[in-house]
Design a protein around this motif. Structure first.
Motif, short mmCIF file in Angstrom:
data_model
loop_
_atom_site.label_atom_id
_atom_site.label_comp_id
_atom_site.label_asym_id
_atom_site.label_seq_id
_atom_site.Cartn_x
_atom_site.Cartn_y
_atom_site.Cartn_z
N ALA A 366 0.83 -1.21 0.00
CA ALA A 366 0.00 0.00 0.00
C ALA A 366 0.86 1.26 0.00
N LYS A 367 1.99 1.21 0.69
CA LYS A 367 2.85 2.40 0.81
C LYS A 367 3.90 2.51 -0.29
N ASP A 368 4.22 1.41 -0.93
CA ASP A 368 5.33 1.36 -1.89
C ASP A 368 4.94 2.05 -3.20
N PRO A 369 5.63 3.13 -3.59
CA PRO A 369 5.28 3.82 -4.85
C PRO A 369 5.52 2.96 -6.08
N SER A 370 6.32 1.91 -5.95
CA SER A 370 6.59 1.04 -7.10
C SER A 370 5.49 0.02 -7.34
N VAL A 371 4.60 -0.16 -6.37
CA VAL A 371 3.51 -1.12 -6.52
C VAL A 371 2.43 -0.53 -7.42
N VAL A 372 2.06 -1.30 -8.42
CA VAL A 372 1.08 -0.84 -9.40
C VAL A 372 -0.33 -1.32 -9.05
N SER A 373 -0.44 -2.60 -8.64
CA SER A 373 -1.78 -3.12 -8.36
C SER A 373 -1.74 -4.20 -7.28
N ILE A 374 -2.89 -4.37 -6.65
CA ILE A 374 -3.08 -5.42 -5.63
C ILE A 374 -4.39 -6.12 -5.93
N LYS A 375 -4.34 -7.45 -5.93
CA LYS A 375 -5.56 -8.24 -6.06
C LYS A 375 -5.62 -9.19 -4.87
N GLN A 376 -6.82 -9.36 -4.32
CA GLN A 376 -6.94 -10.06 -3.03
C GLN A 376 -8.28 -10.77 -2.95
N THR A 377 -8.28 -12.03 -2.49
CA THR A 377 -9.54 -12.70 -2.17
C THR A 377 -9.80 -12.53 -0.68
N LEU A 378 -11.05 -12.38 -0.32
CA LEU A 378 -11.44 -12.22 1.08
C LEU A 378 -12.62 -13.13 1.37
N TYR A 379 -12.37 -14.18 2.15
CA TYR A 379 -13.43 -15.11 2.53
C TYR A 379 -13.95 -14.74 3.92
N ARG A 380 -13.07 -14.74 4.90
CA ARG A 380 -13.39 -14.23 6.23
C ARG A 380 -12.24 -13.31 6.63
N ALA A 381 -12.57 -12.10 7.02
CA ALA A 381 -11.52 -11.14 7.39
C ALA A 381 -11.65 -10.66 8.83
N GLY A 382 -12.70 -11.06 9.53
CA GLY A 382 -12.87 -10.63 10.92
C GLY A 382 -13.48 -9.25 11.01
N ASN A 383 -13.81 -8.85 12.24
CA ASN A 383 -14.46 -7.54 12.40
C ASN A 383 -13.49 -6.42 12.71
N GLN A 384 -12.21 -6.75 12.86
CA GLN A 384 -11.19 -5.72 13.05
C GLN A 384 -10.01 -6.08 12.15
N SER A 385 -10.15 -5.81 10.88
CA SER A 385 -9.21 -6.34 9.91
C SER A 385 -8.18 -5.31 9.47
N SER A 386 -6.92 -5.57 9.79
CA SER A 386 -5.85 -4.70 9.31
C SER A 386 -5.60 -4.93 7.83
N ILE A 387 -5.97 -6.09 7.30
CA ILE A 387 -5.86 -6.33 5.86
C ILE A 387 -6.79 -5.38 5.10
N ILE A 388 -8.02 -5.25 5.58
CA ILE A 388 -8.98 -4.34 4.95
C ILE A 388 -8.44 -2.91 4.99
N ALA A 389 -7.92 -2.52 6.15
CA ALA A 389 -7.37 -1.16 6.29
C ALA A 389 -6.24 -0.92 5.30
N ALA A 390 -5.38 -1.93 5.10
CA ALA A 390 -4.26 -1.78 4.16
C ALA A 390 -4.77 -1.66 2.73
N LEU A 391 -5.79 -2.43 2.37
CA LEU A 391 -6.35 -2.34 1.02
C LEU A 391 -6.98 -0.97 0.78
N ILE A 392 -7.66 -0.46 1.79
CA ILE A 392 -8.26 0.88 1.67
C ILE A 392 -7.16 1.93 1.50
N ALA A 393 -6.09 1.81 2.29
CA ALA A 393 -4.97 2.76 2.18
C ALA A 393 -4.35 2.71 0.79
N ALA A 394 -4.24 1.49 0.24
CA ALA A 394 -3.66 1.35 -1.09
C ALA A 394 -4.52 2.02 -2.14
#
Length: 715
Positions: A366-394
């Motif tokens: 999410a922070k790396d300027p060299s990253v162009v894209s992220i693709k992610q499957t989400l089956y169960r992420a919990g109710n306090q998900s840092s993964i979700i927060a990172a995807l939103i930041a990206a």
């Protein structure tokens, strides 16, 4: 020495020539093994109570889904038989008999634990066993915190019987009005927001169930009335969501279906044995349907609620805290996940190694300027998900982010709808996948610009992107920059998001396209090797084995002489050790501090296992028809030598060696706990005290990781 402690014992013991065990009874046997952990003297008391609570929660879910489904088949006149030849009606009858046994066992375990906890200053009491000081405090608590939120409801022709929510607990009171002797029945439903157990202040912990509190102080709710009887009850409802293929808007359909689930058909009603006869008659008339299971008990209703008592701050009565290690190889690269993965493939073994490595992988992207894209499957992420927060930041930083959110993840549908809305608001492209297949594969794909070209980094997991379950489930997180796996990952995402079925893949096998066929081919190769006189063996670690065709393939391999060793935590419909059918197959189940969840397949490939030349795979799929035919899953080959050694020589061998948490399945369907051994071994303790191989980096060369040998145990 092996001692028979627990078994699954069908009502009609199947003939030994039958090929399969019943799926539902096998699951009940698994839950019996979970319950058996509550009786282990070697475990701390609150951990034993935790296992008791888990067995209760497990049984609730089984009733709400599996029994509800079978009952629906009975009502609809479905006569399709299970793989062991039972009709839905026969299965329901067998299940009910076994559930009665399990409930009795739970109540006996609770009685034993109550007495032991009393000696440790933790008391689980009812309203009849409190001193005057505790009673006074509890009375004020009732006035301040319970009376304002409960709503007594009269039961008479002017007041229709109120709706009782799924898993709802209530109390019916039989009242007599003092001034005119008029009779009245009132119901008090307990809001889910109220804690199930109230802790009375004091150095020693005293817990009282909320239903006991309400019964004790009912006179404060009904001034002017004499309470002549009461009855506590609890309801479970059909909670399965059946997806209609013609659903035009999947999100809207699930929002509606979740609401319908809360009002599903009553599957189970539990009633306190001391329930007043008038109250019981009303409950049966208003809630019990012809196929509703009604259990009367003199013990505690809703035993899963004991999880609240487990949270008592008594570390001396719990397992010693365990802090997962952060992979040393990433630290050696100053926390740069991409540099560590670029060096060579790496696998993280949860919960022994930190899930933060997975989160950091997405955060760094999410922070790396060299990253162009992220693709992610989400089956169960919990109710306090840092993964979700990172995807939103990206997404907010301008990167192309795609999230495949699975709405059909049972009991997480509402949470996943919430995350989908949050992600979409941040600019993430949210995809819901297939209508009739669940996307169960756990995959992340990050594309990074490096030296005028793109490099793709992939994560393939056996567990969910869920921070809480990652601390208690044993799972794998496999990281790779392998170009062929990256190309396969692209095809996988295009299949999910655009229905573009891959014509071929280079390494990855995908269900429902070719995962089953890949496994069949590997099994057939072992059969051919056995027939040619070469070493032939299959080792597998699964959560469930229920697919009849896969089981028959394993039977065929056994008849050819292939040695097959299976570690199946939960349901196993395969019948092992039957002469002429499965005599070379052994099955064990591991139940302990952590929930075994990773899936492994290992094939000898012409060499005695374990071997560097063996073919090793990890998977998101179990050997169940739904995983192989009706879900999107992955089977990932492991080719890096260090990762290969970790999975086969370390993890798989440790599971086979375990004696302290293992149960062995015999040909009649009984599970026997391995009580003692010349070489006692606990695979969970081993991984808690010994670092993994592939995440160690340069530290591996300094030694310190004991080798495991199947013949001699730990070396």
């Amino acid at each position: 020495m092996i001692s028979a402690v627990s078994s699954f014992d069908p009502v009609e013991r199947p003939d030994i020539n039958d090929r399969f065990f019943n799926r539902e009874l096998s699951w009940l046997s698994f839950n019996e093994r979970v319950l058996a952990e509550a009786t282990r003297p070697s475990y701390p008391l609150l951990e034993r109570l935790r296992f008791l609570a888990i067995s209760g929660s497990n049984l609730d879910e089984f009733m709400m889904i599996r029994v509800a489904g079978l009952s629906g088949q009975v009502r609809s006149g479905v006569d399709e038989v299970s793989i062991d030849g039972k009709t839905p009606q026969q299965q329901v009858a067998a299940i009910r008999a076994k559930i009665g046994e399990l409930v009795d066992m739970q109540q006996r375990a609770l009685a034993e634990l109550r007495a032991l906890l009393d000696n440790q200053g933790i008391h689980i009491v009812d309203e009849r066993h409190m001193d005057s000081q505790a009673t006074a405090w509890l009375r004020q608590y009732f006035i301040d915190y319970v009376v304002p939120v409960v709503t007594p409801q009269a039961i008479d022709p002017a007041h229709p019987f109120p709706f009782v929510a799924n898993q709802g607990i209530g109390v019916l009171f039989s009242l007599r009005r003092v001034r005119d002797d008029a009779r009245l029945v009132e119901m008090v439903l307990i809001p889910s927001a109220i804690p199930r157990f109230v802790r009375i202040p004091g150095e020693e912990a005293t817990y009282v169930s909320i239903e006991s509190v309400i019964c004790r102080f009912a006179d404060l709710l009904f001034p002017g009335f004499q309470v002549e009887g009461d009855g506590v009850f609890r309801v479970l409802r059909d909670s399965d969501i059946e997806l209609e293929e013609e659903a035009e808007d999947l999100v809207r359909y699930f929002r509606t279906a979740i609401q319908r689930r809360r009002r599903g058909r009553v599957i189970l009603m539990e009633i306190d044995r001391d329930c007043a006869p008038e109250a019981e008659a009303i409950l049966r008339e208003q809630l019990a349907l012809p196929d509703t299971l009604v259990n009367k008990t003199d013990g505690m209703l809703g035993i899963g609620g004991l999880a609240g008592v487990v949270e008592e701050d008594r570390p001396d009565l719990k397992f010693e805290p365990f802090n997962p290690r952060y992979p040393e190889r990433i630290l050696e690269h100053d926390g740069d996940c991409f540099a560590a993965i670029r060096e060579k493939d790496m696998i993280i073994h949860h919960p022994y190694e930190s899930f933060e490595a997975v989160v950091d992988f997405i955060r760094q992207a999410a922070k790396d300027p060299s990253v162009v894209s992220i693709k992610q499957t989400l089956y169960r992420a919990g109710n306090q998900s840092s993964i979700i927060a990172a995807l939103i930041a990206a997404a907010e930083s301008g990167k192309s982010v795609t999230a495949v959110v699975e709405l059909k993840a049972r009991f997480d549908e509402e949470q996943n709808l919430h995350w989908a809305a949050e992600l979409e608001r941040a600019g993430v492209q949210v995809i819901y996948g297939f209508i009739d297949w669940k996307t169960h594969a756990k995959v992340s794909m990050i594309v990074r610009r490096e030296e005028q070209a793109y490099r793709t980094y992939c994560h393939f997991g056996t567990g969910n992107y869920h921070p809480l379950t990652a601390r208690i489930y044993t799972d794998f997180s496999f990281f790779t920059a392998d170009e062929s796996l990256a190309r396969d990952a692209v095809k996988l995402f295009n299949f999910i998001t655009g229905y573009v079925e891959p014509q071929r893949t280079e390494q990855l096998s995908i269900s429902p396209i070719n995962l089953r066929e890949t496994l069949y081919g590997l099994i057939d190769k072992e059969i051919a090797n056995a027939e040619a006189g070469k070493p032939a063996a299959i080792w597998a670690k699964l959560n469930s084995l229920t697919d009849s065709d896969m089981i028959d393939r394993l039977y065929e391999a056994s008849r050819a002489g292939v040695e097959i060793r299976l570690v199946v935590r939960g349901i196993c419909c395969l019948r092992p050790a039957v002469p002429g059918l499965s005599e070379t197959i052994s099955v064990k189940s591991i139940v302990g501090r952590f929930l075994e969840h990773a899936r492994i397949w290992a094939f000898a490939n012409g060499h005695a296992l374990p071997s560097r030349r063996a073919k090793v795979y990890i998977s998101s799929a179990d050997a169940m028809s739904r995983n192989l035919d009706r879900r999107v899953e992955t089977l990932v080959p492991i080719r890096n030598p260090t990762v290969h050694d970790q999975i086969l020589d370390q993890v798989m061998v440790a599971n086979l060696l375990d004696t302290e948490q293992s149960w062995v399945l015999d040909s009649s369907g009984h599970y026997h706990r391995i009580e003692s051994s010349d070489h006692p071994f606990n695979c969970h303790r081993y991984f808690m005290t010994n670092p993994s191989l592939s995440g160690r980096g340069a530290a591996l060369s300094r030694g310190g990781v004991p080798r495991l040998d199947l013949r001699r145990g730990r070396e």
